[in-house]
Design an enzyme around this catalytic site. Structure first.
Site, short mmCIF file in Angstrom:
data_model
loop_
_atom_site.label_atom_id
_atom_site.label_comp_id
_atom_site.label_asym_id
_atom_site.label_seq_id
_atom_site.Cartn_x
_atom_site.Cartn_y
_atom_site.Cartn_z
N ASP A 55 0.83 -1.21 0.00
CA ASP A 55 0.00 0.00 0.00
C ASP A 55 0.87 1.27 0.00
O ASP A 55 1.69 1.46 0.91
CB ASP A 55 -0.88 -0.07 1.27
CG ASP A 55 -2.04 0.90 1.24
OD1 ASP A 55 -2.06 1.79 0.38
OD2 ASP A 55 -2.91 0.77 2.12
N ASP B 197 -10.69 3.97 -1.36
CA ASP B 197 -11.24 2.96 -0.44
C ASP B 197 -12.75 2.82 -0.56
O ASP B 197 -13.48 3.82 -0.57
CB ASP B 197 -10.89 3.32 1.01
CG ASP B 197 -9.42 3.09 1.31
OD1 ASP B 197 -8.64 2.89 0.36
OD2 ASP B 197 -9.06 3.12 2.50
C1 GLA Z 1 -5.49 2.20 2.88
C2 GLA Z 1 -6.01 1.07 2.00
C3 GLA Z 1 -7.05 0.25 2.76
C4 GLA Z 1 -6.43 -0.28 4.04
C5 GLA Z 1 -5.84 0.85 4.87
C6 GLA Z 1 -5.04 0.34 6.05
O1 GLA Z 1 -6.47 3.13 3.14
O2 GLA Z 1 -6.55 1.56 0.81
O3 GLA Z 1 -7.53 -0.81 1.96
O4 GLA Z 1 -5.44 -1.22 3.71
O5 GLA Z 1 -4.98 1.67 4.10
O6 GLA Z 1 -4.43 1.34 6.77
#
Ligand code: GLA
Length: 410
Positions: free
Chosen positions: A161, A231
């Site tokens: 990520d 998200d």
């Molecule tokens: C980001 C990602 C999410 C999750 C969070 C965890 O927002 O897009 O899917 O993994 O981080 O902190």
């Protein structure tokens, strides 16, 4: 085959980036051989991920309970294999730079063994930056070490990520988008090489929210899937807007390399049953990873029935690996089609409006789907045979869907 070839060509094209990475294998040939045997993610990965339900409040016990429930509910046997730990498992690095899990995860190797003993696979999460999105330790400058650590535990899947690496890119190349992009690609490639160097087949999932047309370069940095969106949230507005962002991306997906419109919210928030059904149906149409994100030990029977609908899962997992495209929209109705192995076809008719169709009758135009005259198929939510006729009026509730598989379209 096509993917293997394009991957090695792409790796050669990225050779200057590869030279930046530590521990890179000597030849591109060697590189792709390692990843290719055995190949992972030939169909979209299926499983469960902790984030959408637990967010930061995750413990090892939650992972064990999820694994137990995946087996007990029949989800494992339906194909949900990966149990993925998302953010907040990370602890501190020791004097040698080796990362340790935090106190909520006392023994990662034992946890991995437990998950494997159930016939499941384990996923984990990190970031190319110094910190993850939740502020825990990322993998920057420790990529090789972390990959070896994951492999020593028995990890089978990594979600990587972007998070704080974005600030790093901006600091290193202020006002130079192209240079920032090169830094990002190099960072993703570096972890890809570190994973390959372990010799363990590990699904590689990129998460950078669909910026910079990641679908165009994801395969070049070794990704098996890449997030195409921000998200997801457990409400219809979020799900429907992510769905619409997928229009036009179908050609980038295929066996080994998938678009990822984010994990499932089925069973979360206040989604209605129709919304849960439509969300699941459309993610299957999109050949999206089916990573459930709900509270498995407390799953209601009607949610379980959705997640376990084998006909819908079969659409997602279809061997051809061709993602659906939006055939047309009329008013608040969207019609998507997906070509399936053996010449079959799936049709989804989605009522995105806030009223029943009966007050605004919708008529399906088969000719706009490339079909000639009446068709016979299976309604995948009633399980019954359905005849589709030209200009047929279809009545659906708000945010509900008609999903039909036609074995022999004409
Ligand atoms: C980001 C990602 C999410 C999750 C969070 C965890 O927002 O897009 O899917 O993994 O981080 O902190």
């Amino acid at each position: 085959m096509h993917f293997r070839a394009s991957l090695s060509v792409a790796i050669l094209a990225l050779a200057p980036l590869a030279a930046l990475s530590q521990g890179a294998p000597k030849s591109a040939h060697k590189l792709h051989q390692k990843r290719a045997s055995p190949q992972v993610a030939q169909t979209p990965p299926m499983g469960w991920n902790s984030w959408n339900y637990f967010h930061r409040n995750l413990t090892e016990q939650d992972i064990r309970s999820a694994a137990d429930e995946i087996v007990a509910s029949g989800m494992r046997d339906a194909g949900y294999i990966y149990v993925n730990i998302d953010d907040t498992w990370e602890g501190e690095r020791d004097a040698n730079g080796v990362l340790h899990a935090n106190s909520k995860f006392p023994d990662m190797k034992a946890l991995a063994d437990y998950v494997h003993s159930k016939g499941l696979k384990l996923g984990i999460y990190s970031s190319p930056g110094p910190k993850t999105c939740a502020g825990y330790a990322g993998s920057l400058d420790h990529e090789g070490q972390d990959a070896q650590l994951y492999a020593s535990w028995g990890v089978d899947y990594l979600k990587y990520d972007l998070c704080s690496f974005r600030q790093d890119m901006q600091q290193q190349a202020p006002d130079d988008k192209a240079a920032q992009m090169r830094l990002m690609q190099a960072a993703y490639l570096k972890m890809d090489q570190a994973l390959r160097a372990t010799g363990r087949p590990i699904v590689y999932s990129l998460c950078q929210y669909g910026w910079d047309a990641v679908w165009e370069w994801g395969p070049k940095v070794g990704a098996n899937l890449w997030r195409t969106t921000g998200d997801i949230q457990a409400n219809w507005q979020s799900i429907y807007s992510l769905l619409n962002e997928q229009a036009g991306l179908a050609r980038y997906a295929g066996p080994g390399h998938w678009n990822d419109p984010d994990m499932l919210e089925v069973g979360n928030g206040r989604l209605t049953l129709a919304e849960n059904r439509s969300h699941f149906s459309m993610w299957a149409m999109l050949a999206a990873p089916l990573l459930a994100g709900n509270d498995l030990p407390n799953m209601k029977p009607e949610i379980k029935a959705i997640l376990l609908n084998r006909d819908v899962i079969a659409i997602d997992q279809d061997q051809l690996g061709r993602e659906a495209t939006r055939a047309y929209s009329e008013g608040e109705v969207d019609v998507w089609t997906r070509h399936l192995a053996g010449g079959a076809m799936a049709i989804a008719v989605l009522n995105a409006g806030n009223e029943r169709y009966s007050s605004h009758p919708f008529h399906l135009t088969l000719a706009r789907l490339g079909l000639h005259g009446a068709q016979k198929g299976k309604d995948l939510w009633t399980g019954k045979e359905i005849a589709l006729t030209q200009n047929m009026p279809i009545e659906l509730g708000t945010h509900d869907i008609l999903l039909v598989r036609i074995a022999k379209p004409r």
